[in-house]
Design an enzyme around this catalytic site. Structure first.
Site, PDB file in Angstrom:
ATOM      1  CG  ASN A 136       3.916  -0.616 -13.972  1.00  0.00           C
ATOM      2  OD1 ASN A 136       4.196   0.523 -13.725  1.00  0.00           O
ATOM      3  ND2 ASN A 136       4.310  -1.428 -13.318  1.00  0.00           N
ATOM      4  CG  PHE A 137       3.260   4.328 -18.635  1.00  0.00           C
ATOM      5  CD1 PHE A 137       4.117   3.519 -19.092  1.00  0.00           C
ATOM      6  CD2 PHE A 137       2.101   4.646 -19.514  1.00  0.00           C
ATOM      7  CE1 PHE A 137       4.044   3.031 -20.486  1.00  0.00           C
ATOM      8  CE2 PHE A 137       1.995   4.433 -20.845  1.00  0.00           C
ATOM      9  CZ  PHE A 137       3.174   3.679 -21.390  1.00  0.00           C
ATOM     10  CB  CYS A 139       7.171   0.558 -11.110  1.00  0.00           C
ATOM     11  SG  CYS A 139       5.598  -0.705 -10.540  1.00  0.00           S
ATOM     12  CB  THR A 205       3.682   2.790  -5.034  1.00  0.00           C
ATOM     13  OG1 THR A 205       4.642   2.718  -5.859  1.00  0.00           O
ATOM     14  CG2 THR A 205       2.836   1.604  -4.769  1.00  0.00           C
ATOM     15  CB  CYS A 386     -12.982  21.351  18.103  1.00  0.00           C
ATOM     16  SG  CYS A 386     -14.228  22.089  17.147  1.00  0.00           S
ATOM     17  CB  CYS A 390     -13.860  15.447  19.282  1.00  0.00           C
ATOM     18  SG  CYS A 390     -14.860  14.658  20.627  1.00  0.00           S
TER      19      CYS A 390
END
Lengths: 434, 444
Positions: A136-137, A139, A205, A386, A390
């Protein structure tokens, strides 16, 4: 039914859907429920070093962004890694893996950037029978202030160093989870590969404040009147994740490296897109946290159905199919010319295309007294705004012009050949055409 | 004990008080905040929006809906009231299905328009319940204006004039202000005495005096008003009713639907209000539908609307027709009344089928008889009591521009004036526009 069986780094799972390291995978109870529901694998909520576990805030951990009807589009969190003792998590992991040998079980780990810390934890993780580890690098909140999580992920040298330790002290696959809070995602990915990582997973995240309370002027989520940035996830981050995944998939230094895709996967379609951009598995969190584990039924059935429709029989056939089509702007075909076309039968006369084009684009849509909206080809640059505004899907389309036709906007003939900016006469750096 | 639906004759107390209370609650309950947010999210914020064009008062509908969406219903309320000070009542009674909601592009797209009427009610309720009045008066001009009739047109005119700094006296013949909002609108559309609450709230602008019991042609005259005020606005409505030509219309049990509706609106206790067991309403407009539904809600067993032409020609919208049908009202078309029969009191009505050729309606000779102890006439209202000397257009007061009559210094609007549909919202627009014209005239 297409076979969704996935083999990622030699780790087999019945489908490519893994639950990401997060609250849904924090304990045996949840993970058993997830496996019973049909999830292919889990990345167990991040483990920390032995000793007193981290503590979490005792107020709101999440903040949200909503679309229509309070549909959750983005979620932000300030929760830390597991706040349960290491040995409890390890015991539970071992039990679950023994009972579900066909599912992937990955241990997410975050310990200080010291060799001893990694050397200490890896053997006990290996003993659980987990199929691999994820570093986990990523958080971005809390743990990063202590020199872990994204604080490591933002320094390629650290990534490479820690990855190398892990490969040295652990003999199963090592996945490096990357933070998107960085300028060029290719650098940490290359560092992971240099360190010997078997795969990368992304995105973790994104730094975020979901809103500001305009009565108290506290950021949300607010803890006793103060807020700290959290990590943003959910459907809103998918485009960022897809882009980062694609960069790694096509960069020379990381091309072909297995990727576990993360970021806003909510339906089978999202998963198919990640896979097409080079992911061997996808990880899901926010969708499960919003709707519960049962969404796996739609995720698996939908992917299988789409593969059947397209004639793909295995996930491997889909992996990376879109990668060759991701290119740099400078290589886009400038001889490709399209014009917007409004299907009058489908038009409901809301005039949003007109307002968008007239106020903010190229004044290329006309409006009659009786609200007929038409594209003026001599002004239309085919910007697609557009189409995007739409409310009726399929009402406005971009129709390519055929070679040999005259573009009324430029008065020039549409060329049949490919030509890009690198050779364009307006480009001062243009190379002579070969 | 309630008498029940099958008690013969015209009697009170057919239903229990609880049943009556439940029957006369809001037809469309107000939106809860989340419902309003969801409904508001459906608005596409159209360019030059068709709903605005369709609104007689030109309320900036996409803007007010966006303000609801952005969490400011009171700002939305102000947007509405700037154009239509009776936006609260209009939100309840407008036939939106033939106005803004018919024009809504989502009606075109999927047959489900944005719920503009209910959103308007959400915003106006929110602002009105806050108590304060959202507008302030300009500095006094020293001018005075007489408004005759405190219905929607008169109130809208008076409010706008007061806002612009003029002093206004409204002369109203009835005991209460409000006009048809008070005496005519379907009770299930305007609950909790909303009409009076709205008038009270409107008058908070200041500068408006309401004199009730002040009847044109009796206690006041147009000449007198012209002499005593700088301008006069006539909004006297249509006080007369068209006569029904059929045998036996003088029998007991035959009456004007507008009187019946007024009785319902003014009833202190609905259980005291008599209604027939078999009610036949003659007519095809909104008044006919209102009277028929009210009869049903009061406990009549059989209620029939009898209309001389086909459904498409009915003044009541398809939505109103369906509303009647959903309450159990039978709609009989292409029939005209020939005679009301009964010994003193009506017991049945005889109708003749009609056919229309080149727009000319003729009886076919085929008859149908319906039991009828109560016959409600809803065949249209007519101008009554208009002052001498005013030029008429057909049977309404002729106007040009923003409500100018043939007499200098006298304006007219609402149902009594020619042009425009006889709708609350149209009356509001006419009153407001006349006020602007009066203002321009008085300050020039």
């Amino acid at each position: 039914m297409a076979d969704l069986t996935t083999n990622f780094l030699g780790i087999s799972s019945p489908n490519p859907y893994w639950l990401a390291s997060a609250p849904p995978t924090d304990k045996e109870y949840n993970v058993r429920r997830a496996f019973e529901a049909g999830w292919g694998g889990v990345v167990w909520k991040t483990l920390g070093s032995e000793g007193p576990p981290v503590v979490n805030v005792n107020g709101p951990r999440y903040g949200a962004i909503y679309g229509a009807d309070r549909r959750l589009l983005g979620l932000n969190n300030i929760e830390l890694i597991t706040d349960r003792p290491l040995e409890v998590n390890l015991e539970e992991m071992a039990r679950v893996k023994a009972d579900y040998p066909d599912r992937a079980l990955i241990a997410s780990i975050m310990v200080p950037c010291e060799e001893e810390a990694w050397k200490a934890i890896l053997p006990s993780v290996a003993e659980t029978g987990a199929d691999g580890i994820e570093l986990n690098f990523g958080c971005p909140h809390g743990m990063s202030e202590r020199g872990m999580g994204s604080a490591v992920g933002q320094v390629p040298e650290y990534i490479e160093m820690v990855t190398r330790w892990c490969k040295q002290y652990y003999d199963r696959p090592v996945i490096v989870k990357l933070t998107p809070n960085i300028t060029d995602i290719r650098k940490p990915a290359a560092a992971a590969r240099n360190g010997g990582a078997d795969a990368v997973s992304l995105i973790n995240t994104i730094n975020s404040i979901t809103s500001v309370n305009l009565d108290t002027f506290s950021p949300e989520p607010s803890i006793d009147g103060k807020g700290s940035h959290g990590g943003y996830c959910g459907p809103a981050v998918k485009p960022i994740a897809l882009s980062m995944v694609s960069e790694i998939a096509r960069a020379e230094a990381t091309h072909g490296m297995p990727i576990s895709g993360i970021g806003g996967v909510t339906t089978w379609r999202d998963a198919a897109e990640f896979i097409s951009l080079g992911c061997g598995t996808v990880q899901v969190c926010t969708a499960a946290m919003t709707y519960g584990f049962k969404i796996i039924d739609e995720l698996t059935a939908g992917l299988s159905e789409w593969m059947d429709e397209k004639g793909y029989t295995s996930i491997d056939e889909v992996i990376g199919r879109a990668v060759p089509n991701v290119t740099d702007w400078q290589y886009l075909n400038l001889n490709y010319i399209a014009k917007a076309k409004i299907d009058q039968d489908q038009c409901i006369k809301c005039g949003r295309c007109y307002a968008a084009c007239e106020d903010t684009s190229h004044q290329a849509i006309s409006m009659s007294d009786d609200r007929v909206f038409e594209v003026m080809d001599d002004e239309c640059v085919a910007c697609n705004l557009c189409v995007d505004v739409c409310p009726v899907e399929g009402c406005i389309s971009m129709v390519p012009m055929a070679a040999g036709e005259i573009d009324p906007r430029t008065g020039k003939k549409v060329q049949p050949t490919y030509a890009n900016w690198t050779t364009h006469p307006n480009n001062p750096m243009a190379k002579a055409a070969e | 004990m309630a008498q029940g639906q099958m008690a013969p004759g015209i009697v009170a107390g057919r239903l229990s008080s609880d049943e009556l209370t439940s029957n006369f609650t809001d037809l469309h309950p107000p939106l809860a905040p989340h419902e309003a947010a969801v409904a508001a999210d459906r608005c596409y914020f159209c360019y030059d929006a068709p709903c605005v064009t369709a609104c007689p008062t030109d309320i900036d509908i996409p803007l007010f809906i966006r303000q609801i969406q952005a969490g400011q219903p009171q700002a939305a309320g102000r947007t509405i009231f700037q154009q239509n000070i009776l936006g609260g009542m209009c939100a309840r009674v407008c036939p939106t299905e033939t106005l803004c909601e018919e024009a809504c592009v989502r009606e075109t797209a999927e047959g489900k328009p944005v719920e503009i009427g209910r959103l308007q009610r959400f915003a106006t309720d929110d602002l009105m319940s806050a108590g304060a009045h959202p507008f302030e008066r300009a500095a006094s001009t020293g001018k005075t204006v007489a408004v005759v009739g405190a219905g929607p047109a008169g109130l809208a005119c008076a409010h706008r004039l007061a806002m612009l700094g003029h002093d206004v006296v409204i002369h109203e013949g009835k005991p209460k202000p409000g006009g048809l909002n008070e005496y005519g609108i379907a009770a299930y559309k305007s609950t909790n005495n909303f009409a009076q609450a709205e008038v009270d709230w409107l008058l908070k602008i200041g500068g408006i005096t309401v004199e009730t019991g002040s009847v044109l042609g009796e206690s006041i005259s147009l000449d007198g008003l012209v002499e005593n005020y700088d301008a006069v606005f006539l909004s006297i409505g249509l006080a007369g009713v068209n006569a029904l030509h059929a045998d036996g219309v003088d029998k007991d049990g035959v009456r004007d639907a507008v009187d019946f509706i007024s009785d319902v609106r003014q009833a202190g206790d609905l259980a005291q209000l008599p209604v027939g067991r078999n009610v036949v309403v003659i007519g095809g407009g909104m008044t006919a539908v209102d009277a028929a539904i009210k009869s049903k809600l009061l406990g009549a067993e059989n209620v029939t609307i009898a209309y001389r032409r086909g459904r498409d020609a009915m003044g009541a919208s398809r939505y109103e027709q369906d509303l009647a049908a959903s309450h159990g009202v039978q709609i009989l078309t292409n029939v005209q009344p020939v005679a009301v029969r009964g010994n003193g009191a009506a017991t049945e009505i005889e109708l003749e089928y009609t056919s229309s050729q080149n727009g000319q309606l003729t009886g076919t000779g085929e008859m149908v008889r319906l039991r009828a102890d109560q016959v409600l006439k809803a065949i249209g209202q007519t101008l009554e009591g208009a002052p001498e000397g005013l030029k008429l257009d057909g049977n309404k007061i002729a106007v040009s521009g923003a409500g100018r009559t043939s007499v200098a210094g006298v304006w007219a609007g609402g149902d009594c004036a020619a042009g425009g549909e006889d709708l609350t919202v149209t009356a509001v627009a006419e009153g407001r526009d006349a006020a602007m014209d009066i203002h321009a005239t008085l300050v020039s």
